[in-house]
Design an enzyme around this catalytic site. Structure first.
Site, mmCIF file in Angstrom:
data_model
loop_
_atom_site.group_PDB
_atom_site.id
_atom_site.type_symbol
_atom_site.label_atom_id
_atom_site.label_comp_id
_atom_site.label_asym_id
_atom_site.label_seq_id
_atom_site.Cartn_x
_atom_site.Cartn_y
_atom_site.Cartn_z
ATOM 1 N N GLU A 153 -6.670 -7.629 -0.929
ATOM 2 C CA GLU A 153 -7.331 -7.606 0.386
ATOM 3 C C GLU A 153 -8.791 -7.239 0.171
ATOM 4 O OE1 GLU A 153 -5.334 -5.046 3.169
ATOM 5 O OE2 GLU A 153 -3.339 -5.811 2.660
ATOM 6 N N GLU B 248 0.812 -1.223 0.000
ATOM 7 C CA GLU B 248 0.000 0.000 0.000
ATOM 8 C C GLU B 248 0.847 1.277 0.000
ATOM 9 O OE1 GLU B 248 -2.868 -0.323 3.181
ATOM 10 O OE2 GLU B 248 -4.130 -1.671 2.034
#
Lengths: 666, 666, 666
Positions: A329, A158
């Site tokens: 995710e 991320e």
């Protein structure tokens, strides 16, 4: 015992949706690993992601590399029949490392060092950190690059989370100066680009340049946007360095990075160019609360999320991944990090999974296997409760797995008829020159996408570098900086085009084009923008379009044009001035359209371009993947899906209940 | 001339309410002292507090101790017949001291040193400041410890004001490491408690630990809560150091500290354990504006204050003082420090004084004698105007003094039937893990207290360490961390118990209990919380309780239980899920109840526990102290007090006018 | 070719309105200068301002002075027939200078150095910067002081913009200590003034004093206000230094500074005393959005601006300039720097120009000639578009120029009948002691001015130093610190006076007067203020005035008086207490009056003072300049102007359309 699946390139890609999960062996006793792996496989999962926050376990002390636990974990998972995605651990350097080399730490906009104790505590410009990151990644890649159970690699985690693309450190200042010298060659070129004749800002040498924080007043917008571009390039080169190492030591294994929604801090296309698959992390609950909708609509979609935001990012990352997109995710229940953390409606985990597949994702991995009982994310739900019992998400995953088998195999998403342009440099341009607090390019782009979706349109998101052939319509809601090559390709392709206000209003150096806005778009439209204004929330403009008057706000332009006027402003200020102009190729909107006006303009444009559309679908959304038609009901009442009468339903039915999913072929 | 009252232990405690005032001889010419003292006595005051901000006068230069002015001031006040409370001056070290030792100064959360120029400019962890504080306190205590006119001591002033419990200095970092080493013994134990397997946060040694500020993202909640606990312990030990010195040199004189409302930054029970009397500073006007009520209700109670907030803190500090509570500062009119500073209604100074007495206070001291015409608090009203004329508060004090004589002597507050649990570590737990911006434990606790008050119930506030015998009902609105011993004692006592959501949800290390929440409460209730969610303001849940449906918001839990379901959620999400469950001993509420739902649940619980209650009293409040019944009218219309028909009224009447006070025996 | 106008004193001042423009030769290629100058003259402009941000062009390297480009630019402009205003470039020191002497840079309130990269990046207390500023100014003044085309000088640019009056640097600390030593003589005098007996704040020496930032809690208000006064004096002396140099080297040429609206950070009267003409920068669009009006009224006046704010500042700067006022920058269309940047209605540039003239301005200069296509202000419109075409503002200027000729020459503004007191130290007093978040002295002063304007009254703004003779009425909305000499002069002149709440409530040292407020005003009114309160937005007081009840809020005082009560509070709190008291000379208002109550009180006061007024003019505004009557319509419908029946209209007509201007003689 299921037979292990050693790495084989043809196992990489299934012809059906595959599911996976994120797992942290370092957080659980070894005695649980075996049973966890068995249950994952039993549920029907194919993939498992490990390792991306485990540096302190891989190297607890400087140079003391410990791989045996990871060897065992991978072995246990692989032998259970799972394909491992191995993450490089660079998103969280260990404490001893930042203590040894404090210049690894990032510096915030006020000049304060951001300390160890969470994650992403590194500055992309730290030379020392690049060395150290390369060292650990190379060591991992050498050990596991050709491991039979390691099927894919994730780099870092991320990028951009917690506002970490921008660091105001001395290392960043040094690197910024070098980047500027590279970009401009001479300081005079920089002075010209930044417009330093203004306010006596002239620089004598690159060594005089500082980072654009803590100024008395805003910096030159070009100074600011160059810092954004530089920072974006730093992410690209940091990621590229890891990708190169992995390609060298893990040949044939695809490399990915898990991007985030709602982050435009760096150019994702650029980073995407260096990886094989774009993956992203799907958290629609927080996305709703942080997003563009009014409080009323947030209340309405509280437990489903914004019906368009998630689909938008699937389509964006499909472009970033040049066709290949994964969900790394997927939120499996309520989480921990938003201002509030509501639970999704029961059924949403299933719905989001099918939504991902419909929009082109080949793999969906849930975060995480078992809820952890400690540390920052202890409120983040998982497939299992902290005590190991199945939670709601687990049941929904089981349902999806049962449904996968009912669908024909091999469906691939086709090129859409409609393209929506998302351009990172343009986003940075409006950030550097907002010219009005209400102008929000992210919201505007999503609003256009949502209007298209409510008409049942499949959309490809494109950058200016993308191939435009075959599109019937191209929508550009906020393309402030237009590339002349893009305009030429657009002119030559068959597509009709709709441009939002501010299109073409800035040169690459963030200056006003000599010919006035829309600059290079004059190749398509004979017009000039001679005045722009941003408008406060409490003021409403009126736009007359056809026989109807629509409210509008945020932004208004005064246009001088020889093109036909398709809609006009009405009211005491410049009554009758053009609000929408266009010719047979392109149209230009002089206002930020929202709500009914936006639906009207988008609908008209589709009709003009000859793109078939549904009537407004309300809370229903549809999507196509090859022969498969999907419908999703985000509403509170049942609705009929727009299926042909002869449609064959594989999942769900024609009358779709709330939170329902239907899949059919026609 | 009234005879002076040299210190005699039996003079310490009157069998009637006594009144006092705060006085600053160092701020007025000596020629005024005599007349001021005479007028205090004339008004009927018994106590006078002096000295707590006078270090620069006691020691104008390093080591140059000047006591003669204080000798004279105490002499003048004592000879006038007043009992002196002497304050240690450590809340405001002089300039020369912080210049000599700059590491005395506290550091704010951004890392900026907080400068001299106001008050509380010291870091509790400064070793140098501890030495210097001890030096001045010991010097004072030696000089005045057995002074015949000094009846009591106040340590420092308002710990925690201006956000000063937490300092992010190097001294604090050093002390925090030692505290952690003491708490955990080994770094592995800390790693386990903080969950540093998460995000690669593992520490190799206590020397690596830093303070939890300026991180990239939130720290481990255990890291944060340990810093809060450490900071609380620093306050306790700083206070304890002073208490020890005073006990040594001023034997028999009670020691107090003046706490504040609305401050949960340190464990007041812990500090209270080291003093003899808990006192606190009563400012209901600012308390209203900063408090839990809606703007509509703030407008309604603008000049009376929240009808429950002040009583709540009386009851809390009665617990902190193990039965002994004083008001050290009572607002005598409008003040200066809130966002706005409205005047209390005429009569409120009298009302607040009787409210304090009804809730157990034995002494009420007003802040301050004469309004000061300079410096930060020049807008703070006093009993006298700056020119020495009596102000409104003076008249009301005179009225109270006249009324005191009309009451029977010797009334003592009895143990209540109902206990409300306030637990500091639980407050810190929800602060470290808010999991939703709307969850406000302070407001929730006050809401529960207010609902009990509206039913006319006397409440004892208790910590988990307190004796539970004799209570009919125990209410625990936010007991996140439950002590197993507390549960056992609760199980063994006769009380019924009502627990709010999140009860028992965290271990002392801020982890989720292995058995899932409510953890240790499973000894009372067979249930597990399998999902929690926090909800934004714009979303409303519905709870079906009896035949009525009530709105609810903020927080909702999904419960799995074999216990009877007493109320349930209704609506599209998990319709029928339990909202209130319970058995013959305990009940658990799965939602933050407010308004009508809270009144319903609290009322039902009282009935179930056999506690007699009034109908909703609206704006009337009642309280009992021994044989005395009190009623207070916070409303805008007259109301009948709930007195027996044979009641004898000593103050006021059965029909109580607005701002009225009635005292009767039955 | 038009003949050049070499400097002649009698050319300085026209007997008609003159217009000008701001021009930046350093930002455009030399080949454009000639044509630009020609077009300026052709349009009818007389003045051109140059040079105020060109230090980096004048001195690109240390000591390397380059004047030839400026020589040429001035020559081109002068030969075209334009009078040049030359700006000193000290608002933007070049990069090499701040790199050589980093202590030039200012420091913000958190202690962070404010970096180069925009403008105003200097600390007024930097000794080095004073030397350098003097050096460049003297060099310029020597070169151009007697230049035949340079008619006037502007010093620096917009003191106070971007919050730059206050710097928290070491240099400022040093200078502040010297300033305090000068002001107080002894540290004991400072201790007395600041009230350091409070909270043990006593200082032993001036060297101990620090700047009032980053304290634990607010500093002594006298500490704070002394820092404001010091900072104001620093601006004055910095400006005075430049004025002295210019007077020495440019004899006879008037010196000005361009002030801003909405800035009270330094005493403009004090700086004004050192210059010859006060000029200011007129930006009504941003002024509206940042201003005092409700959102509803902001929407109503969105494209006209607040009908009173601009006029107020004309009148204020007329006082600052002792009768001589210019507009140095007039907004010519939408700009770039406000939260939103709406366009003015077509016609407003003309309206604002005539408004300026009506209120006494002799020259109006537009900012800027051509919109620049780069850097921070690229969205700032100009008379020409970036490509050189005339924009809307250009057309309106042409219209004004045509109209000028239709008016009789020689009109001078006369002294008004009504004075409104604006006092900088009083503004600082309420800033240092706000005592309530809603008390906004800037808004209050404007509200009073607006009420007078709605009654058609011409107003002179006055400081306490100004001559009061001849006024019929003096209005003092927020005169917290009253000078006894002012009171005496007021008593002796014939004016009636109305004082707002808080008048006379503070001594010059920011203490409460010994005699209680209103202190020195007791010479006019027998009264004391015995209580003040500030009130939150959600609470409304009622005031009974005549037979009507009016709402009021923000601030309420309790007055004790022997004077007649003219209006009183009604309601449950102190019903009947005086809200307005007065005698034959002066009246005092005990509440912040707004809306209808303010109109009532102001109207009554005018009647009482014998000042003729119009009925409420609504959206019309009128003004007189000598024999000329002006009316301006800020509304959305036509309105009749209050002209005598025999009036002769030179511009516009009796029935004035929206955005219309009428000029007549009677």
């Amino acid at each position: 015992m299921i037979a292990p699946i050693p790495f084989q390139p043809d196992q990489m890609q299934s012809d059906r949706l595959e599911l996976g999960v994120c797992y942290y062996p370092e957080q659980w006793p070894r005695e649980k690993w075996q049973d966890d792996a068995r249950r994952m496989k039993e549920l029907g999962l194919s993939w498992v992601r490990v390792g991306e926050f485990a540096w302190a376990h891989m190297e607890p002390r400087p140079g003391d590399l410990r791989w045996e636990w990871l060897d065992e974990a991978i072995d246990v998972l692989g032998r259970a029949g799972l394909k491992v995605i191995l993450g490089t651990p660079t998103a969280a350097p260990p404490k001893w490392l930042v203590d040894l080399y404090p210049d690894i730490l990032p510096v915030d906009t006020k000049g304060t060092v951001r300390k160890f104790g969470a994650r992403r505590h590194y500055c992309f410009s730290s030379r020392r950190y690049r060395q150290e990151a390369a060292r650990i990644v190379e060591a991992m890649a050498k050990r596991y690059g050709t491991h039979p159970f390691v099927y894919a690699w994730q780099i870092d985690n991320e990028y951009g989370d917690h506002d970490t693309v921008y660091s105001y450190s001395k290392e960043a200042e040094r690197a910024f100066r070098l980047w500027l010298a590279e970009r401009y060659g001479t300081i005079d070129a920089l002075n010209a680009a930044w417009g330093t004749n203004f306010w006596s800002m002239r620089y004598g040498a690159f060594e005089e340049i500082e980072l654009p924080n803590n100024l008395v007043e805003e910096p030159s917008p070009t100074h600011l946007v160059d810092f954004i571009r530089f920072s974006s390039d730093q992410v690209k080169s940091f990621n590229g360095m890891q990708a190169d190492l992995l390609r060298r030591h893990a040949p044939g294994r695809p490399v990915t990075h898990n991007f985030m929604s709602n982050n435009f801090d760096f150019d994702h296309y650029e980073v995407g160019a260096d990886i094989d698959i774009a993956s992203w992390d799907v958290y629609p609950m927080g996305g709703l609360l942080n997003g563009r909708l009014s409080d009323d609509n947030k209340a309405r979609y509280l437990r489903t999320g914004d019906p368009d935001q998630t689909a938008f990012y699937h389509d964006l990352y499909r472009a970033v991944g040049r066709g290949r997109v994964w969900v790394m995710e997927q939120q499996p229940g309520p989480v921990n990090w938003a201002s509030h953390n509501q639970a999704p409606a029961d059924g949403m985990v299933r719905l989001w999974t099918w939504l991902a597949y419909a929009h082109g994702a080949d793999m969906v991995s849930y975060f995480r296997w078992r809820q952890i009982h400690y540390a920052q994310e202890q409120f983040h739900s998982a497939l299992l409760l902290p005590n190991g019992e199945p939670d709601q998400g687990y049941q929904e995953v089981a349902q999806v797995i049962a449904e996968i088998a009912r669908l024909p195999a091999g469906a691939r998403r086709k090129k859409a008829e409609v393209a929506l342009v998302v351009d990172y440099p343009s986003r940075w341009a409006s950030r550097a020159l907002p010219q009005g607090r209400s102008y929000d390019a992210t919201a505007i782009g999503l609003d256009w996408y949502a209007a298209l979706s409510r008409y049942g349109i499949d959309v490809d998101i494109v950058g200016q570098h993308c191939d435009l052939d075959g599109y019937a319509a191209v929508f550009a809601p906020d393309l402030l900086i237009v590339d002349a090559v893009f305009v030429e390709r657009l002119a030559q392709c068959g597509a009709k085009a709709l441009f939002g206000p501010r299109s073409g209003s800035k040169t690459p150096n963030l200056q006003i084009p000599t010919s006035l806005p829309p600059g290079p778009l004059n190749a398509l439209l004979d017009m000039q923008v001679v005045r722009v204004e941003s408008l406060p929330e409490f003021h409403i403009e009126s736009v007359l379009h056809g026989n109807e008057t629509y409210p509008a706000s945020v932004w208004r332009e005064t246009i001088r044009t020889s093109e036909p006027v398709l809609a006009s402003f009405s009211g005491e200020y410049r009554d009758g001035a053009p609000a929408l102009v266009g010719n047979s190729k392109a149209r230009y909107l002089a206002v930020v359209a929202q709500g009914d006006l936006l639906m009207k303009v988008i609908g008209d444009t589709l009709d003009w371009a000859g793109v078939a559309r549904q009537p407004d679908l309300g809370d229903l959304r549809v999507s196509r993947r090859g022969p498969l038609h999907f419908a999703f009901n985000f509403g509170k009442v049942s609705a009929e899906v727009p299926a042909a009468t002869e449609a064959v339903f594989h999942v769900g039915e024609r009358i779709l209940t709330p939170i329902g999913v239907a899949v059919w072929t026609e």
